[in-house]
Design a protein around this motif. Structure first.
Motif, mmCIF file in Angstrom:
data_model
loop_
_atom_site.group_PDB
_atom_site.id
_atom_site.type_symbol
_atom_site.label_atom_id
_atom_site.label_comp_id
_atom_site.label_asym_id
_atom_site.label_seq_id
_atom_site.Cartn_x
_atom_site.Cartn_y
_atom_site.Cartn_z
ATOM 1 N N VAL A 384 4.558 6.043 -8.690
ATOM 2 C CA VAL A 384 4.647 7.266 -9.498
ATOM 3 C C VAL A 384 3.353 8.074 -9.359
ATOM 4 C CG1 VAL A 384 3.805 6.220 -11.669
ATOM 5 C CG2 VAL A 384 5.371 8.184 -11.772
ATOM 6 N N LEU A 385 2.338 7.473 -8.726
ATOM 7 C CA LEU A 385 1.064 8.153 -8.549
ATOM 8 C C LEU A 385 1.118 9.309 -7.555
ATOM 9 C CD1 LEU A 385 -1.545 5.279 -8.375
ATOM 10 C CD2 LEU A 385 -1.660 7.250 -9.891
ATOM 11 N N GLY A 386 1.849 9.138 -6.479
ATOM 12 C CA GLY A 386 1.832 10.181 -5.463
ATOM 13 C C GLY A 386 0.528 10.180 -4.688
ATOM 14 N N GLY A 387 0.304 11.260 -3.943
ATOM 15 C CA GLY A 387 -0.927 11.367 -3.165
ATOM 16 C C GLY A 387 -0.825 10.769 -1.774
ATOM 17 N N ALA A 388 0.332 10.234 -1.429
ATOM 18 C CA ALA A 388 0.511 9.659 -0.095
ATOM 19 C C ALA A 388 1.997 9.581 0.206
ATOM 20 C CB ALA A 388 -0.081 8.249 -0.050
ATOM 21 N N ASN A 389 2.352 9.698 1.474
ATOM 22 C CA ASN A 389 3.719 9.391 1.868
ATOM 23 C C ASN A 389 3.737 7.930 2.294
ATOM 24 O OD1 ASN A 389 6.203 8.975 3.077
ATOM 25 N ND2 ASN A 389 6.290 11.038 3.975
ATOM 26 N N ALA A 390 4.013 7.091 1.315
ATOM 27 C CA ALA A 390 3.907 5.642 1.512
ATOM 28 C C ALA A 390 4.861 5.157 2.596
ATOM 29 C CB ALA A 390 4.190 4.928 0.205
ATOM 30 N N LEU A 391 5.964 5.843 2.756
ATOM 31 C CA LEU A 391 6.947 5.434 3.757
ATOM 32 C C LEU A 391 6.400 5.693 5.158
ATOM 33 C CD1 LEU A 391 9.876 4.455 4.217
ATOM 34 C CD2 LEU A 391 10.541 6.855 4.264
ATOM 35 N N LYS A 392 5.845 6.889 5.348
ATOM 36 C CA LYS A 392 5.333 7.261 6.680
ATOM 37 C C LYS A 392 4.141 6.406 7.069
ATOM 38 C CE LYS A 392 7.963 10.292 8.388
ATOM 39 N NZ LYS A 392 8.865 9.701 9.336
ATOM 40 N N GLU A 393 3.240 6.148 6.114
ATOM 41 C CA GLU A 393 2.025 5.436 6.499
ATOM 42 C C GLU A 393 2.150 3.926 6.288
ATOM 43 O OE1 GLU A 393 -0.898 7.528 4.135
ATOM 44 O OE2 GLU A 393 -0.711 6.071 2.517
ATOM 45 N N GLY A 394 3.259 3.473 5.743
ATOM 46 C CA GLY A 394 3.416 2.044 5.500
ATOM 47 C C GLY A 394 2.380 1.553 4.523
ATOM 48 N N SER A 395 2.453 2.073 3.286
ATOM 49 C CA SER A 395 1.436 1.697 2.306
ATOM 50 C C SER A 395 2.029 1.482 0.920
ATOM 51 C CB SER A 395 0.373 2.801 2.227
ATOM 52 O OG SER A 395 0.982 4.015 1.808
ATOM 53 N N GLY A 396 3.346 1.514 0.822
ATOM 54 C CA GLY A 396 3.987 1.488 -0.494
ATOM 55 C C GLY A 396 3.604 0.284 -1.336
ATOM 56 N N ALA A 397 3.770 -0.910 -0.767
ATOM 57 C CA ALA A 397 3.494 -2.116 -1.547
ATOM 58 C C ALA A 397 2.002 -2.223 -1.839
ATOM 59 C CB ALA A 397 3.966 -3.345 -0.783
ATOM 60 N N GLY A 398 1.182 -1.852 -0.844
ATOM 61 C CA GLY A 398 -0.261 -1.892 -1.044
ATOM 62 C C GLY A 398 -0.674 -1.012 -2.213
ATOM 63 N N ILE A 399 -0.157 0.196 -2.245
ATOM 64 C CA ILE A 399 -0.498 1.109 -3.337
ATOM 65 C C ILE A 399 -0.040 0.507 -4.668
ATOM 66 C CG2 ILE A 399 0.038 3.364 -4.347
ATOM 67 C CD1 ILE A 399 0.053 4.502 -1.484
ATOM 68 N N SER A 400 1.169 -0.054 -4.690
ATOM 69 C CA SER A 400 1.672 -0.632 -5.939
ATOM 70 C C SER A 400 0.794 -1.781 -6.412
ATOM 71 C CB SER A 400 3.097 -1.142 -5.756
ATOM 72 O OG SER A 400 3.977 -0.057 -5.635
ATOM 73 N N LEU A 401 0.521 -2.711 -5.504
ATOM 74 C CA LEU A 401 -0.258 -3.897 -5.887
ATOM 75 C C LEU A 401 -1.684 -3.526 -6.291
ATOM 76 C CD1 LEU A 401 0.800 -6.331 -3.010
ATOM 77 C CD2 LEU A 401 1.173 -6.743 -5.443
ATOM 78 N N LEU A 402 -2.332 -2.712 -5.468
ATOM 79 C CA LEU A 402 -3.762 -2.498 -5.665
ATOM 80 C C LEU A 402 -4.057 -1.533 -6.811
ATOM 81 C CD1 LEU A 402 -4.799 -2.478 -1.908
ATOM 82 C CD2 LEU A 402 -4.731 -4.401 -3.497
ATOM 83 N N THR A 403 -3.249 -0.479 -6.940
ATOM 84 C CA THR A 403 -3.508 0.426 -8.072
ATOM 85 C C THR A 403 -3.212 -0.282 -9.386
ATOM 86 O OG1 THR A 403 -1.301 1.402 -7.902
ATOM 87 C CG2 THR A 403 -3.090 2.566 -6.794
ATOM 88 N N SER A 404 -2.205 -1.144 -9.403
ATOM 89 C CA SER A 404 -1.900 -1.783 -10.682
ATOM 90 C C SER A 404 -2.958 -2.830 -11.040
ATOM 91 C CB SER A 404 -0.494 -2.372 -10.686
ATOM 92 O OG SER A 404 -0.318 -3.200 -9.593
ATOM 93 N N LEU A 405 -3.490 -3.524 -10.039
ATOM 94 C CA LEU A 405 -4.589 -4.452 -10.327
ATOM 95 C C LEU A 405 -5.818 -3.674 -10.805
ATOM 96 C CD1 LEU A 405 -4.365 -7.001 -7.371
ATOM 97 C CD2 LEU A 405 -3.866 -7.415 -9.784
ATOM 98 N N HIS A 406 -6.063 -2.558 -10.155
ATOM 99 C CA HIS A 406 -7.211 -1.731 -10.526
ATOM 100 C C HIS A 406 -7.073 -1.222 -11.968
ATOM 101 C CE1 HIS A 406 -10.516 1.061 -10.083
ATOM 102 N NE2 HIS A 406 -9.728 2.073 -10.397
ATOM 103 N N VAL A 407 -5.888 -0.750 -12.287
ATOM 104 C CA VAL A 407 -5.625 -0.246 -13.639
ATOM 105 C C VAL A 407 -5.773 -1.378 -14.668
ATOM 106 C CG1 VAL A 407 -3.688 0.439 -15.094
ATOM 107 C CG2 VAL A 407 -4.269 1.807 -13.103
ATOM 108 N N ALA A 408 -5.293 -2.570 -14.297
ATOM 109 C CA ALA A 408 -5.435 -3.702 -15.212
ATOM 110 C C ALA A 408 -6.922 -3.987 -15.468
ATOM 111 C CB ALA A 408 -4.750 -4.934 -14.632
ATOM 112 N N GLU A 409 -7.716 -3.850 -14.411
ATOM 113 C CA GLU A 409 -9.161 -4.060 -14.583
ATOM 114 C C GLU A 409 -9.773 -3.015 -15.512
ATOM 115 O OE1 GLU A 409 -10.965 -4.275 -10.702
ATOM 116 O OE2 GLU A 409 -10.585 -6.439 -10.547
ATOM 117 N N GLN A 410 -9.306 -1.779 -15.397
ATOM 118 C CA GLN A 410 -9.818 -0.728 -16.299
ATOM 119 C C GLN A 410 -9.513 -1.086 -17.745
ATOM 120 O OE1 GLN A 410 -11.608 1.688 -14.644
ATOM 121 N NE2 GLN A 410 -10.973 0.287 -13.028
ATOM 122 N N ILE A 411 -8.293 -1.615 -17.944
ATOM 123 C CA ILE A 411 -7.889 -1.964 -19.310
ATOM 124 C C ILE A 411 -8.702 -3.139 -19.827
ATOM 125 C CG2 ILE A 411 -5.968 -2.954 -20.648
ATOM 126 C CD1 ILE A 411 -4.106 -1.200 -18.922
#
Lengths: 413, 419, 541
Positions: A384-411
């Motif tokens: 839901v973040l946007g900022g990348a075409n995850a399909l074209k660059e092959g980054s969808g799961a990476g963005i999901s895993l890493l942004t959510s871990l990062h957000v958890a760390e912020q919390i």
């Protein structure tokens, strides 16, 4: 109902975030409007597979030259380097064994017979070192008679380019006669259910051994282990030569198993998973989200100190497009996307589609913006973040895993 | 955000069009797994609906194999009301008339009135093997089925004789929709509810005249009668909720689900004025406790290991969290959670001979879980799940309200609010 | 490589639209040896890009008496000879408060003159028989409109031509016209399938290329002044209306809503476009706006109905020979004998007209051909049923009395689509009954039948024969399954991947102007599957 943290969205990022928080002792709830997009999981998590159409060798290096607006850049390269180590460990604790390196992509074989670069691959599937060679010269491709969601000829065509001599064999087993009677339900998940519950696996493995005599490797659709964990591994142990599984048309069998195991892990850590419920509105006070109201719980609002929005992209209705505009349907957050609807789409299906880049606007700490102002305790993670075409660059799961871990760390800070 | 805030133009209101063919529903359909003659939720629901709109001859009687468990709806990521689409198609297109057997099974209250009056005669007779075989052969009610026993004194009668007069002693009041099961088969559950509510400081009243919620009428295609009863009940609820400001609570998850959701969705009976204040007793109690308005005190010596089974309609309502939260408040309870699976009975569905095999096949994973967990008994909010589990496993089943009533220290609880 | 085939046909027909296929059928039934050549596929041009309305003629009654009379006559003929392609839904011409109700009586009178049966009905009754109609209507007239599936209609004609000995070549594009002095003797073709040029010879060459006939005439050295008019339409996700809905006023934009098969469609807009744009049709946002705005006036439910796709067709409007400016347009049938008109013998053009009058056009063209070849045989196309249209012994309603057999959906759908020819589609076999396309109920057996019998070269052709990929998901699940099956029969896996990519692009083109709401959710999902999981690329070889 009071929780420490509430996560809206029960997919890969919502669950990752929820597990991380719950592991640190937080009382968490996840609200998920139906089953998530993990159900379409290919078997691999990509970090960064392509850049300008070319395969990426070292994703960790390549990430450094992504634009500043890219979610990875916003998480920060240092954080990413740390989180790529943590992510597979978290999955491992949930009983999901993934293998791969963040600084060197490996390859997996797609159902089109093409080698695709990726980061982490679940142990059902085979990891390849090279994208221009197949380790075996003689392969047999097996399919269940009448299973339309696995396309043996496409695999064969792909393998021909690697100089592999292949033969296709279809076979029937009496255990599948029942589902075969139903014209629409010979699906991978229903085949998997047969293997889950009965003793069909032994007979099947014998059959595979017979049919693969004289071949070096067996290729099969990934229809093993839906609700039961080790079916794919058991099969591999019973077959007397290497078995390469390939994804079939969704829903994906390893995907559903992953969803179940992640949810189970979350719940075992004390988390509450509300399935089939929708957040209908939020109560905001002084730039804070204090509670959300859901369809099922009505006046019994769900309260928390921090909230995470991990509601997914268009498919999951994390973002909604009408004729004229884009909006975030749950809390009315600001959207980063073209206001001119004629610019959303490219006329070529396979081109970089602008809409794929759209998402919810956040500040640098991943706090959601509403009317231009950050909501102090509402974080955004995943697609839901946007900022990348995850399909074209092959980054969808990476963005999901890493942004959510990062957000958890912020919390957790 | 609520829908009215954004009115998307040409975004479909035809709910079946929200289906994007992701096929997830087929994974969670409990029937499909055991009976391939059922076309499955995707084909029967959104896909079939388009074809039926083209030509109603595309309607297929196999849709009656749907359990109406709504697990497809819970799984659907796009909010397609798959179960409703299937049930509505049955209502709209089925030309088959309900059988005598279906009428008997569907009319739970009429049959219940007669049976409970003659309970001492009916119970042994229904239990007799030749009678069960006769029911199997003639009525096509499967002979494996054990009919729930009929109680000698109906709950309503008991209430009027022994409970009604005491209810005015309280300052706060609720109405109780007891449902057919409590009335005819298992009055104890109603008595347990009164015990808890009274201990919580609430007087419990019956509706002016409740009728069977009609769930069995709907599933057996007796729509006219179901609609009539629905209208009657909505009026009765209004008299309590709107006129007397008394919410209505129930102990049956299926009754309350039917009244809240199936009335408007399947029967077209509007219930806007009563829907929010018609709920399960466990939810009512949870709200009081969660907002600090009530505290329950439990006996020190209550020790049980229990597993909670989520009935399909509780899964759909999303309300099992209330029942389990209350149970977990009892200090002596060792709580085991079961994976949410359908038990297979689905009201009258499993009673029909033609469905017996499907029904037991659907329930098997649940029964296996229950048998393999070392528990004293199973807790669940649905009476038909109770019959099914008790028939198909070695374990007894209790309603959360009965467990609470058993574990509750009434005096200590009352003292807290009387102070 | 050039191939010269010595056999000379009596007639070579250029164009696989309804007119071309109809002419091939008529010629073949009259005993002529026929070759039909089509550059892409049957019904790939204007034939397949209209409403699929079985006009009663009422729409033209006031403005064009001749067309109206032709329509009602052909309407009745098609109900008889093509009942498997036709749905006898009837139509309503409704008057809304903004319309002039006095037009109604003028309309009814004109219909009467043209021989179109009408019935003025009370607005209340109109709301009763067609619940989706705009409830504010102040008048309604019932007419014998219906729906016709142009793909199946064209294919049935082609099939019948083949049964009568005609040779059918799709994927053959005319690149030149062979002439000997002032006589046309053959055509030079490019075979797209094997990328080869070939020549065929015939006594009479019929230009039935529709709007593309302008270009074909040029190749023959004659000129026909055609003015392409683009008409855009929208397809909605399901059948909102049971009856055809029209506005009772002078014909205007977007005032016909036609239920057809599983969907309904609104159209059309009308816009002159430059000739060089005829292969580059796109529907603009403005077109979509007009279609929705006007459509909602016919049936307000459309505002909340999912739109599946938008498409546009090109009407071939022919300028009268005495007025090259195009101001005076003939809307009727245009049959040009180029010997008389241009001194070029062996070449005739049949164009203008409309889908409804394809059979009549074919009859007129064939009459002229027969005259030129001195063949004395009467036209029988109005009496003899098309293959599949024979009265079925097993109507759909009987099939449903059985309890679910596991294959009901595909069997019923096949019967619906192919009429009595569905008997050639095997059923009862668990494997063959499996659904390839779940939205439209297309089974493996039906795909195989189409591939073997109905001249299918690629997935797009298969779609026109069977409705694979025409449902809600627009190919999301079925495209790959169908591609797999096609690939099995063609044994060209590499081509099949490109074919799949082309099919997805073709579906995308129609979704582009209307992709929002569920459409954008669905297309993202489709992209995930094909690009993400499968790794499909636009060019796989």
């Amino acid at each position: 109902m009071k929780f420490d943290n509430i996560i809206i969205g029960g997919g890969l990022s919502g669950l990752t975030c929820g597990i991380k928080l719950a592991e640190q002792g937080k009382k968490c709830a996840i609200v998920s409007s139906g089953q998530s997009a993990i159900h379409f999981f290919s078997g691999s998590f990509d970090l960064l597979g392509k850049m300008d159409g070319q395969d990426v060798k070292n994703p960790l290096e390549a990430i450094k030259i992504l634009p500043d607006t890219h979610p990875y850049q916003r998480v920060g390269i240092e954080n990413i380097s740390r989180l790529v180590v943590e992510a597979p460990r978290l999955l491992d604790r949930a009983g999901l064994n993934f293998f791969g390196k963040a600084d060197e992509n490996h390859f997996v074989l797609t159902p089109m017979g093409i080698m695709k670069p990726t980061w982490l691959t679940i142990d059902d599937f085979t990891r390849f070192e090279q994208n221009d060679a197949f380790p075996w010269k003689k392969a047999v491709i097996l399919n269940f008679s009448g299973f339309l969601d696995f396309h043996t000829l496409f695999v064969q065509d792909g393998l021909k380019k690697y100089g592999v001599d292949t033969q296709i064999k279809n076979f029937a087993m009496k255990e599948f006669e029942a589902i075969r009677r139903n014209p629409s339900e010979m699906r991978s998940t229903n085949i998997a259910k047969v293997f889950d519950s009965g003793d069909a696996l032994d007979e099947f493995a014998q059959k595979v051994n017979q049919l693969s005599e004289g071949f070096e490797v067996v290729l099969l659709p990934a229809v093993f282990g839906l609700f039961t964990k080790n079916v794919a591994l058991n099969l591999k142990a019973k077959v007397n030569k290497p078995v390469v599984l390939l994804p079939a048309i969704p829903p994906s069998v390893p995907g559903i198993r992953s969803q179940i195991l992640l949810r189970k892990r979350f719940e075992e850590l004390g988390g509450t998973y509300f399935l089939g419920d929708n957040v209908e509105e939020g109560t905001f006070k002084n730039n804070r989200l204090v509670a959300v109201q859901t369809n099922n719980h009505g006046d019994i609002k769900l309260e928390a100190d921090q909230f995470v929005l991990a509601s997914g992209s268009f498919y999951s209705k994390g973002i909604v497009a009408t004729r004229e505009k884009l909006y975030e349907p749950i809390l009315g957050l600001d959207i980063d996307g073209d206001t001119d609807s004629e610019k959303w789409l490219d006329e070529k299906f396979f081109n970089d589609q602008p809409y794929m880049h759209y998402g919810v606007k956040t500040d640098s700490g991943f706090r959601a913006l509403k009317n231009g102002k950050p909501i102090e305790n509402l974080f955004v993670a995943g697609s839901v973040l946007g900022g990348a075409n995850a399909l074209k660059e092959g980054s969808g799961a990476g963005i999901s895993l890493l942004t959510s871990l990062h957000v958890a760390e912020q919390i957790l800070k | 955000m609520k829908k009215e805030m954004f009115e998307p133009f040409n975004s479909s209101d035809n709910n079946f069009e929200q289906c994007v063919k992701c096929t997830i529903c087929t994974v969670y359909c409990p029937v499909l797994e055991v009976n391939p003659d059922y076309p499955g939720p995707k084909q029967s629901g959104p896909d079939g609906e388009r074809l039926r709109l083209k030509d109603q001859n595309f309607y297929d009687e196999s849709l009656k194999l749907c359990l109406n468990c709504k697990r497809c709806e819970v799984a659907c990521p796009h909010g397609v009301k798959i179960g409703d689409i299937i049930q509505l198609a049955r209502i709209k297109y089925s030309k088959k008339k309900p059988k005598v057997r279906d009428m008997i099974l569907a009319n739970t209250d009429i049959v219940g009135t007669m049976a409970s009056t003659f309970a001492p005669i009916v119970n042994p007779i229904v239990a007799l093997k030749p009678v069960r075989l006769m029911m199997d052969g003639v009525l096509k009610i499967d002979h494996h089925r054990i009919f729930p026993e009929y109680a000698g004194m109906r709950f309503e009668t008991w209430y009027r004789r022994y409970a009604a007069s005491k209810q005015t002693d309280f300052k706060k009041h609720v109405s109780y929709f007891h449902g057919c099961y409590v009335n005819y088969n298992f009055p104890k559950q109603g008595k347990d509810l009164i015990k808890i509510m009274n201990a919580a400081g609430y007087g419990v009243h019956l509706l002016e005249k409740e009728k069977c919620c009609g769930v069995a009428l709907i599933s057996n295609g007796l729509i006219k009668q179901a609609t009539k009863q629905a209208r009657h009940n909505v009026e009765a609820f209004k008299k309590s909720i709107v006129d007397k400001n008394m919410p209505v609570i129930s102990t049956s998850s299926t009754c309350i689900f039917t009244i809240r959701d199936e009335y408007p969705h399947l029967l077209g009976v509007k219930n806007d004025e009563i829907r929010n204040e018609s709920e399960l007793a466990t939810r009512f109690l949870f709200r009081l406790i969660d907002s600090g308005k009530l505290k329950l005190v439990f006996k020190k010596d209550y020790r049980k290991r229990i597993a909670y089974h989520t009935p399909c309609h509780m899964e759909k309502l999303g309300w099992s969290v209330y029942s389990t939260a209350l149970l977990k408040m009892i200090p002596g309870i060792d709580f085991v959670s079961l994976e949410s699976r359908c038990c297979g009975i689905a009201g009258t569905y499993g009673f029909k001979k033609e469905n017996y095999k499907t029904s037991q096949g659907v329930g098997k994973p649940l029964f296996d879980q229950i048998e393999s967990s070392d528990i004293d008994f199973v807790a669940t909010d649905c009476e038909t799940c109770k019959w099914q589990i008790e028939m198909s496993t070695t374990k007894k089943v209790e309603h959360p309200i009965s467990i609470l009533a058993e574990a509750l220290d009434v005096e200590a609880t009352v003292k807290l609010w009387q102070k | 490589m050039n191939k010269n085939i010595s056999k000379e046909y009596d007639v070579i027909i250029i164009g696989g639209g309804a007119t071309g296929a109809g002419t091939a059928r008529d010629c073949a039934m009259r005993g002529l040896s026929v070759l039909l050549v089509e550059r892409h596929d049957f019904a790939a041009g204007a034939t397949g890009r209209n409403h699929g309305l079985l006009h009663s003629g009422a729409r033209y009654a006031v403005t064009d008496h001749e067309s109206a009379a032709e329509c009602i006559k052909e309407n009745m003929i098609l109900r008889r000879i093509a009942n498997h392609c036709v749905e006898e839904n009837d139509g309503l011409f409704i008057t809304l408060p903004e319309d002039d109700i006095s037009f109604q009586s003028q309309f009814v009178d004109a219909c009467k003159t043209a021989g179109i049966g009408t019935e003025i009905i009370d607005p209340d009754f109109a709301r009763h028989i067609e619940p989706s109609v705009n409830p504010n209507l102040i008048g309604a007239v019932k007419v014998p409109d219906g729906s016709v599936d142009p793909f199946r209609l064209t294919m049935s004609n082609a099939l019948d031509a083949r049964i009568h000995g005609a040779v059918l070549l799709t994927q053959h594009e005319v690149t030149g016209v062979v002439k000997e002095q002032n006589r046309v003797t053959g055509v030079e073709l490019f075979n797209h399938e094997i990328k080869e040029k070939v020549k065929y010879y015939g006594k009479i060459i019929v230009n039935a290329g529709g709007i593309w006939g302008h270009h074909i005439a040029n190749l023959a050295g004659v000129s026909i002044n055609m003015f392409p008019a683009k008409g855009s339409l929208l397809i909605f996700g399901h059948r909102v209306n049971k009856m055809v809905l029209n506005r009772c006023r002078k014909p205007a934009n977007a005032d016909i809503l036609v239920p057809g098969d599983t969907i309904c469609l609104i159209g059309t807009t009308s816009e002159r476009i430059p000739y060089d744009q005829i292969d580059n049709m796109f529907v603009s946002r403005k077109d979509v706006d007009v279609l929705i705005r006007e459509g909602v006036k016919l049936s307000p439910a459309l505002a909340a109905t999912r739109i599946l796709r938008a498409y546009a067709g090109v009407r071939p409007l022919v300028a009268a020979d005495n007025d090259p400016s195009g101001r005076s347009i003939s809307r009727g049938i245009v049959l040009l004998d180029h010997q008389e008109r241009d001194g070029l013998s062996g070449f005739i053009t049949i164009t203008g007209g409309k889908l409804m009058t394809y059979r009549l056009m074919a009859e007129e063209a064939t009459d002229l051909i027969c005259k030129k070849l001195s063949v004395d045989k009467q036209c029988e196309t109005a009496e003899k049923s098309l293959p599949g249209a024979e009265k079925s012994e097993h109507p759909l309603s009987i099939a449903t009395e059985k309890v679910y057999t596991g294959a009901n959906i595909s069997q019923k759908s096949a019967k619906d689509r192919h009429g009595t020819l569905a008997k050639n589609i095997s059923n009862g076999d668990n494997y063959e009954d499996s659904l390839v396309c779940e939205c439209e109920g297309v089974s493996i057996a039906e795909v195989k039948y189409a591939v073997n019998e109905l001249h299918v070269n690629d997935l797009i052709d298969l779609r026109r024969r069977t409705r694979v990929g025409m449902g809600t998901c627009q190919g999301e699940l079925c495209a790959c399954r169908a591609a797999g099956l096609l690939c099995e029969s063609s044994e060209k896996s590499g081509k099949a991947k490109d074919d799949l990519a082309n099919f997805l692009q073709e579906r995308w083109k129609g979704m582009l102007p209307i992709t929002w709401g569920e459409g954008i959710n669905e297309i993202q999902f489709t992209s995930w599957i094909y690009e993400g999981i499968y790794g499909l690329k636009p060019d796989n070889n």
